[in-house]
Design an enzyme around this catalytic site. Structure first.
Site, PDB file in Angstrom:
ATOM      1  N   VAL A  72      14.976 -30.575  11.114  1.00  0.00           N
ATOM      2  CA  VAL A  72      14.102 -31.716  11.390  1.00  0.00           C
ATOM      3  C   VAL A  72      13.966 -32.503  10.094  1.00  0.00           C
ATOM      4  O   VAL A  72      13.618 -31.937   9.047  1.00  0.00           O
ATOM      5  CB  VAL A  72      12.729 -31.253  11.912  1.00  0.00           C
ATOM      6  CG1 VAL A  72      11.784 -32.443  12.034  1.00  0.00           C
ATOM      7  CG2 VAL A  72      12.903 -30.563  13.265  1.00  0.00           C
ATOM      8  N   TRP A 113     -12.321  14.322  -3.152  1.00  0.00           N
ATOM      9  CA  TRP A 113     -12.655  12.929  -3.451  1.00  0.00           C
ATOM     10  C   TRP A 113     -11.350  12.150  -3.462  1.00  0.00           C
ATOM     11  O   TRP A 113     -10.526  12.344  -4.364  1.00  0.00           O
ATOM     12  CB  TRP A 113     -13.333  12.791  -4.813  1.00  0.00           C
ATOM     13  CG  TRP A 113     -14.743  13.297  -4.893  1.00  0.00           C
ATOM     14  CD1 TRP A 113     -15.128  14.535  -5.292  1.00  0.00           C
ATOM     15  CD2 TRP A 113     -15.950  12.579  -4.592  1.00  0.00           C
ATOM     16  NE1 TRP A 113     -16.501  14.634  -5.242  1.00  0.00           N
ATOM     17  CE2 TRP A 113     -17.024  13.459  -4.815  1.00  0.00           C
ATOM     18  CE3 TRP A 113     -16.227  11.282  -4.137  1.00  0.00           C
ATOM     19  CZ2 TRP A 113     -18.360  13.078  -4.614  1.00  0.00           C
ATOM     20  CZ3 TRP A 113     -17.542  10.911  -3.944  1.00  0.00           C
ATOM     21  CH2 TRP A 113     -18.597  11.793  -4.171  1.00  0.00           C
ATOM     22  N   ARG A 140     -16.531   5.819  -8.010  1.00  0.00           N
ATOM     23  CA  ARG A 140     -17.588   6.487  -8.765  1.00  0.00           C
ATOM     24  C   ARG A 140     -17.611   6.000 -10.206  1.00  0.00           C
ATOM     25  O   ARG A 140     -18.666   5.692 -10.753  1.00  0.00           O
ATOM     26  CB  ARG A 140     -17.367   8.005  -8.749  1.00  0.00           C
ATOM     27  CG  ARG A 140     -17.695   8.656  -7.440  1.00  0.00           C
ATOM     28  CD  ARG A 140     -17.316  10.121  -7.435  1.00  0.00           C
ATOM     29  NE  ARG A 140     -17.965  10.845  -8.536  1.00  0.00           N
ATOM     30  CZ  ARG A 140     -17.889  12.158  -8.705  1.00  0.00           C
ATOM     31  NH1 ARG A 140     -17.193  12.900  -7.849  1.00  0.00           N
ATOM     32  NH2 ARG A 140     -18.488  12.736  -9.709  1.00  0.00           N
ATOM     33  N   CYS A 167      11.777  -9.672   4.218  1.00  0.00           N
ATOM     34  CA  CYS A 167      11.421  -8.582   3.309  1.00  0.00           C
ATOM     35  C   CYS A 167      12.415  -7.443   3.369  1.00  0.00           C
ATOM     36  O   CYS A 167      12.427  -6.573   2.503  1.00  0.00           O
ATOM     37  CB  CYS A 167      10.045  -8.030   3.658  1.00  0.00           C
ATOM     38  SG  CYS A 167       8.823  -9.307   3.875  1.00  0.00           S
TER      39      CYS A 167
END
Lengths: 458, 458
Positions: A84, A439, A447, A46
């Site tokens: 592998v 809030w 809400r 990343c």
């Protein structure tokens, strides 16, 4: 005699598993051999865009632990540039090839096998020719190859990034920072199909101001070359000059080797494990090569993110070492940053919720990261999706400029526990003017969603 | 005839309740009268330090909605500078006095009563004389009085802040920004008794570098005056010159009026309500005057924070308006910022967990806000407290420099749902290098706590 654990893949999942197993079982008790196809172990894929963009010195800074550390401190035998090529479950052997010397395949016995070869970029047919200058971006070796290309003469000037998902937009920004002219081509109507189109539109508006030319609704149909090098990208609406092309079309789990060995592979293409990351007796798997369960849809999903790879690797390693741990699935959280634009999502998008069989209501609100009067207050948009009737929270998306994306974590935690939007309105979140309005934006959205649920009625 | 709702207190809780009730019941159906003792409605008390510190233009910017807005848009009759001095439950009347004209008390009938007079600063005996220059800090009027004092001649130069809780440290920073020399006096061994002493020590180290003189383990015993103005603070280890004193000793619920009327008041001093914020038939209460339940201890607690006041007021208003909503308690979340130091907490501290009867283990880790290699990566310390045997998460504290405090919200959400630290390790939190290491600091702490739980065994 010590048991032998063979690990296929030396990045996040494989090395987390190996380290955890070692912590629980000493070297006399457990021998650990890791085969890694590339040149690096335990690195941050990343972080590659930030290396390309010049924000981070690569590749060294992106490596969490080098092979020597694993050898010296963990007594883990890491073999780089070893691929592998076969697993024999009957005789409990893997067959590995040293890519450096092209030598004879070696057969190595195992008692336990950890399967963690990761994923690889999706390459459409038109990108399959191995044309110079066309790059996928998954491993640190991919990053190194791109950096070599960008640094070589003649220096590339025009980049085309195909696909405007996370990797696409991050690489587009990185290439602009590197000094290239960048066109971002996306087949869909909006960039970032990892969010709903209404939120994707906000992302498009923002990245258009970043010197990235965004072409949505455009499909790439082929490439043009000149002297064996990329010269242009051909699309259904014309040609785009390009001396470097980045594929941002997602990745596919490297599960063929497992499938060939007779191990279970799911419909996502990922290896199937149980909750402890076990595939079969003594066979474990983790990371970008596996599928996992989405806790909201109940469906298997393939979510190739480093954070899951690390968690799954740790779980596999604890179990391999004789402990007990489970990986209980994902809720689809992802965050990304493009310049100063922050995007977060968790849970299900609208189309994903529909596909899972949910009926739902949505609520979209604008609020601010800090109290509106506090210096640095910046707007963000929060969208919540809630199940009809029950009001169960199904998903959330956030787009903002500052202190926005990581707010998705609260919703991720709420989703984890099947919270309703009504209950979310009561969550005891931190409040002080430098951090949030009284809030929190997430609660404002809750809400509004609760009102929507009430209005939708039965 | 319309029912009449009388609201005592025109700040967060009272006005949230009034607004919500109005949304559900029109003016022909419900008359709303609000008595507010001060000069302002619906303001941010928490913003006062930033006004004093010059970051925010006060008082206007701190007012969310002015009385005229309530009158014009909500048909709410707000009467400023009116103090309610008695409640008669028998005859359903309140008695109010206009503080401006000292006139006759008026009797106002109510059908429903919303009790929301808030809290007031604790004033020890030595601060009870009404000496000029000694301030509590709770209402916007308190802030205005302080600003007048700071602006008057002779301009104060030495401030002493008594009590190093949230309000104390925030006001200490504000007064330094205002240009004063500031001493912060705390009786305890460390500032911020809202976190454990080991975390408080980190706060002390940090605020000592902010031009604030911190004196811990010091008890104030009295004040000295000169010409009726404060001149010094007397402590058990000498005198501190002061021409302004700030009381940061916490607040007490304004519940005397309710108690006098025969309404239930709990042992925290707060009014007792049910889950819907109802005190008695037609009597409701919310905000800094009530007690609530701590979801982890099961005990009643008094937590005077604007965020709870708003939530409780909304719940009371929905119920008053004929809807249904509950306030399900708190988990003890709080965040604060002192200069660039961020402090967050949720759940129970060690001493609170012990007092509640829990046995527990703790884990403290250092991690970073962003991937370690990402520009701007800054350290933070995360502490988790988990119940012995079950591993149930009981509390968390975070101290850091950037993007630290609000991470407490994830733990708050986890606490809400009685998550174990083992389960927390699997939480699907947002990861990208600009936002977090691949293991978010909260998850790193959860891993360490899970190991501690395992080691503590049965």
């Amino acid at each position: 005699m010590a048991r032998r654990l063979v690990v296929i893949g030396g990045n996040a999942a494989g090395m987390s598993a190996a380290s955890q197993a070692r912590r629980r079982r000493g070297r006399d008790d457990l021998e650990i051999v890791v085969f890694e196809r590339g040149n690096f172990t335990s690195y941050s894929s990343c972080g590659i865009p930030y290396w390309v963009g010049g924000l981070v010195e690569g590749p060294d800074k992106l490596i969490a632990r080098a092979p020597a550390t694993f050898r010296d401190e963990y007594a883990i035998d890491v073999r780089l540039r070893h691929e592998v090529v076969a697993i024999d479950l009957e005789s409990r052997h893997v067959v590995a090839r040293n890519l450096e010397n092209g030598g004879e395949p070696v057969h190595v016995r195992f008692d336990d096998l950890m399967y963690a070869p990761g994923a690889e970029p999706v390459r459409p047919d038109w990108a399959d020719g191995g044309l110079a200058g066309v790059f996928g971006m998954q491993t640190l070796d991919d990053g190194a190859a791109l950096m070599d290309w960008l640094g070589a003469e003649p220096a590339p000037e025009h980049a085309v990034v195909v696909g405007a998902g996370y990797i696409g937009v991050e690489m587009a920004e990185a290439l602009v920072r590197h000094g290239l002219r960048v066109t971002l081509v996306e087949r869909g109507a909006e960039p970032m199909s990892s969010v709903d189109p209404d939120m994707g539109a906000l992302v498009r508006e923002a990245i258009c101001g970043m010197n990235i030319e965004v072409r949505t609704g455009v499909t790439v149909t082929g490439l043009k070359e000149s002297d064996g090098r990329i010269s242009a990208v051909v699309t259904d609406s014309g040609e785009l000059p390009a001396d470097v092309v980045l594929l941002g079309l997602g990745v596919r789990p490297n599960s063929q080797l497992a499938r060939d060995a007779g191990l279970p592979v799911g419909r996502t293409g990922g290896v199937v494990t149980d909750l402890r990351m076990r595939v079969a007796d003594g066979i474990w798997a983790a990371g970008d090569c596996v599928e996992t369960v989405h806790r909201l849809s109940g469906h298997p999903v393939h979510v190739p993110l480093g954070t899951h790879a690390n968690k799954q690797g740790r779980v596999a390693g604890i179990n391999l070492g004789g402990g007990y741990a489970t990986f209980p699935g994902v809720v689809g959280t992802a965050v990304t940053k493009v310049c100063d634009l922050e995007v977060g999502r968790t849970g299900l998008l609208e189309r994903e919720a529909s596909a899972a069989g949910y009926e739902f209501v949505t609520a979209v609100v604008k609020s601010t990261n800090r109290a509106g009067y506090f210096p640095g207050a910046a707007q963000m948009t929060v969208k919540l999706i809630a199940e009809r009737r029950t009001g169960r929270l199904l998903g959330a998306q956030i787009v903002g400029r500052s202190e926005a994306a990581k707010r998705i974590d609260v919703v991720a935690a709420a989703l984890w526990h099947e919270t309703t939007v009504e209950e979310l309105t009561a969550f005891d979140l931190g409040y002080a003017p430098p951090y949030a309005p009284v809030w929190d934006p997430v609660l404002v959205a809750a809400r509004k969603a609760a009102v929507a649920v009430e209005r939708a009625g039965q």
